[in-house]
Design a protein around this motif. Structure first.
Motif, PDB file in Angstrom:
ATOM      1  N   LYS A  93      74.970 -30.777 -44.718  1.00 42.17           N
ATOM      2  CA  LYS A  93      76.305 -31.387 -44.888  1.00 42.17           C
ATOM      3  C   LYS A  93      77.330 -30.820 -45.942  1.00 42.17           C
ATOM      4  O   LYS A  93      78.387 -31.047 -45.694  1.00 42.17           O
ATOM      5  N   GLN A 109      71.966 -33.498 -38.393  1.00 38.76           N
ATOM      6  CA  GLN A 109      70.672 -33.786 -37.724  1.00 38.76           C
ATOM      7  C   GLN A 109      70.471 -33.216 -36.393  1.00 38.76           C
ATOM      8  O   GLN A 109      69.421 -32.385 -36.222  1.00 38.76           O
ATOM      9  N   ARG A 129      73.721 -33.563 -54.235  1.00 44.54           N
ATOM     10  CA  ARG A 129      73.523 -34.959 -55.033  1.00 44.54           C
ATOM     11  C   ARG A 129      72.102 -34.902 -55.348  1.00 44.54           C
ATOM     12  O   ARG A 129      71.595 -35.198 -56.412  1.00 44.54           O
ATOM     13  N   LEU A 130      70.970 -34.860 -54.407  1.00 38.80           N
ATOM     14  CA  LEU A 130      69.778 -34.696 -54.743  1.00 38.80           C
ATOM     15  C   LEU A 130      69.380 -33.329 -55.265  1.00 38.80           C
ATOM     16  O   LEU A 130      69.705 -32.298 -54.778  1.00 38.80           O
ATOM     17  N   SER A 181      64.102 -23.239 -52.822  1.00 40.54           N
ATOM     18  CA  SER A 181      64.108 -23.928 -51.536  1.00 40.54           C
ATOM     19  C   SER A 181      65.380 -23.639 -50.898  1.00 40.54           C
ATOM     20  O   SER A 181      65.595 -23.812 -49.851  1.00 40.54           O
ATOM     21  N   LEU A 191      67.767 -30.072 -55.830  1.00 42.13           N
ATOM     22  CA  LEU A 191      67.154 -29.244 -54.961  1.00 42.13           C
ATOM     23  C   LEU A 191      66.548 -27.857 -55.792  1.00 42.13           C
ATOM     24  O   LEU A 191      67.300 -27.588 -56.671  1.00 42.13           O
ATOM     25  N   THR A 213      64.424 -32.041 -42.875  1.00 47.10           N
ATOM     26  CA  THR A 213      64.023 -32.184 -44.161  1.00 47.10           C
ATOM     27  C   THR A 213      65.386 -32.503 -45.098  1.00 47.10           C
ATOM     28  O   THR A 213      66.304 -32.108 -44.694  1.00 47.10           O
ATOM     29  N   LYS A 214      65.215 -33.157 -46.281  1.00 50.17           N
ATOM     30  CA  LYS A 214      65.977 -33.680 -46.927  1.00 50.17           C
ATOM     31  C   LYS A 214      66.942 -32.606 -47.259  1.00 50.17           C
ATOM     32  O   LYS A 214      68.185 -32.660 -47.281  1.00 50.17           O
ATOM     33  N   GLY A 215      66.135 -31.463 -47.775  1.00 43.42           N
ATOM     34  CA  GLY A 215      66.993 -30.388 -48.359  1.00 43.42           C
ATOM     35  C   GLY A 215      67.849 -29.694 -47.211  1.00 43.42           C
ATOM     36  O   GLY A 215      69.057 -29.259 -47.437  1.00 43.42           O
ATOM     37  N   ARG A 216      67.569 -29.593 -46.198  1.00 41.67           N
ATOM     38  CA  ARG A 216      67.976 -28.852 -45.140  1.00 41.67           C
ATOM     39  C   ARG A 216      69.284 -29.900 -44.770  1.00 41.67           C
ATOM     40  O   ARG A 216      70.500 -29.298 -44.510  1.00 41.67           O
ATOM     41  N   LEU A 217      69.054 -31.100 -44.553  1.00 42.97           N
ATOM     42  CA  LEU A 217      70.107 -31.908 -44.374  1.00 42.97           C
ATOM     43  C   LEU A 217      71.482 -31.989 -45.277  1.00 42.97           C
ATOM     44  O   LEU A 217      72.551 -31.748 -45.032  1.00 42.97           O
ATOM     45  N   GLU A 218      71.013 -31.910 -46.686  1.00 44.75           N
ATOM     46  CA  GLU A 218      71.824 -31.927 -47.738  1.00 44.75           C
ATOM     47  C   GLU A 218      72.724 -30.700 -47.682  1.00 44.75           C
ATOM     48  O   GLU A 218      73.808 -30.735 -47.666  1.00 44.75           O
TER      49      GLU A 218
END
Lengths: 135, 135
Positions: free
Chosen positions: A24, A5, A43-44, A50, A46, A16-21
């Motif tokens: 990480k 973050q 996990r999520l 993107s 993508l 955003t979710k994608g960038r964090l994922e």
DNA sequence: TTATCAATTGCAACATAGTTGCGTTTATGA
DNA sequence: TCATAAACGCAACTATGTTGCAATTGATAA
């Protein structure tokens, strides 16, 4: 809160979710990874487009850099200890295809490229067999 | 008769029009070239698939080798003075995209890759600006 | 020189890496 | 909480490289 973050914030990128994922995954991997691996490890779900956009945003911000091209696809990594102009060499295994950073090695060049050439970056890729595939 | 023909014969490859054409382009170029350039420079029309097959046949025979990957496409060259395990570095210009062999340079590595690694080949790509794009 | 046959070619379809346009969703800052 | 610009998902597209198959061609032998 966490490292991912704050890295995004420092670089003026929305968390955003994608960038964090993706970020990480880079932090967790500790080695160079390709877009394909990112899709597989995430996990999520993508979108492919993107992921490429995230990678390009990270590249532009300097959060990651392109380690080298492996066949037809690019392999990315966190810069960590290496500067922009000169980085540690990378090892690519002919057997299993795995990539390793050879941070313990340094590469020196002797002689000059010739009159008028401006050297900006040097990329070294060493190919061979990793310990597992050697035995 | 000519050099191209004898190279093909030495390697047990049929001297077909396409192979002779591609090989002569390599000999004439004297620098690393990509499939796209081959298509553009060839006088007789060659099929894209055939050019790739010719390149793969040459690679397998050791007549040419893959100098490096430039973005998404491979760049090939005659081995000339460089051995299989260690070759001169290549220079890729950020401005015009041209490729040059830096035969006057040598690259040394210091330190060891780590226990169990078998090094087979070392590829060095230097990026920057060529004399024309520097000025 | 000609016949033969495997190797090579051209074409078309496919595979994979990466990009782009567009309408919808979402993170940020007021 | 709301407005807005940025980011996302989807689908279509580009580029590099590969593969199956039928037609052609180069090397060898007669």
């Amino acid at each position: 809160m966490d490292r991912a973050q704050s890295i995004l914030r420092e670089n003026g990128l929305k968390a955003t979710k994608g960038r964090l994922e993706v970020l990480k995954l880079f932090i967790g991997a500790g080695r160079p990874i390709a877009q394909k691996e990112i899709m597989a490890m995430a996990r999520l779900k993508l979108d492919r487009a993107s992921v490429y956009r995230v990678l390009n945003a990270f590249l532009e911000a300097g959060i990651i850099h392109k380690a080298y091209m492996d066949g037809r696809h690019a392999v990315f990594e966190l810069p960590d200890s290496c500067g922009e102009d000169h980085c540690h060499p990378h090892f690519s295994c002919r057997g299993c295809g795995a990539t390793t950073c050879l941070k313990g090695m340094k590469v020196y060049s002797e002689g000059s490229p010739g009159k008028g050439f401006t050297m900006e970056r040097q990329k070294v890729l060493i190919e061979g067999l990793c310990p597992r595939c050697s035995s």
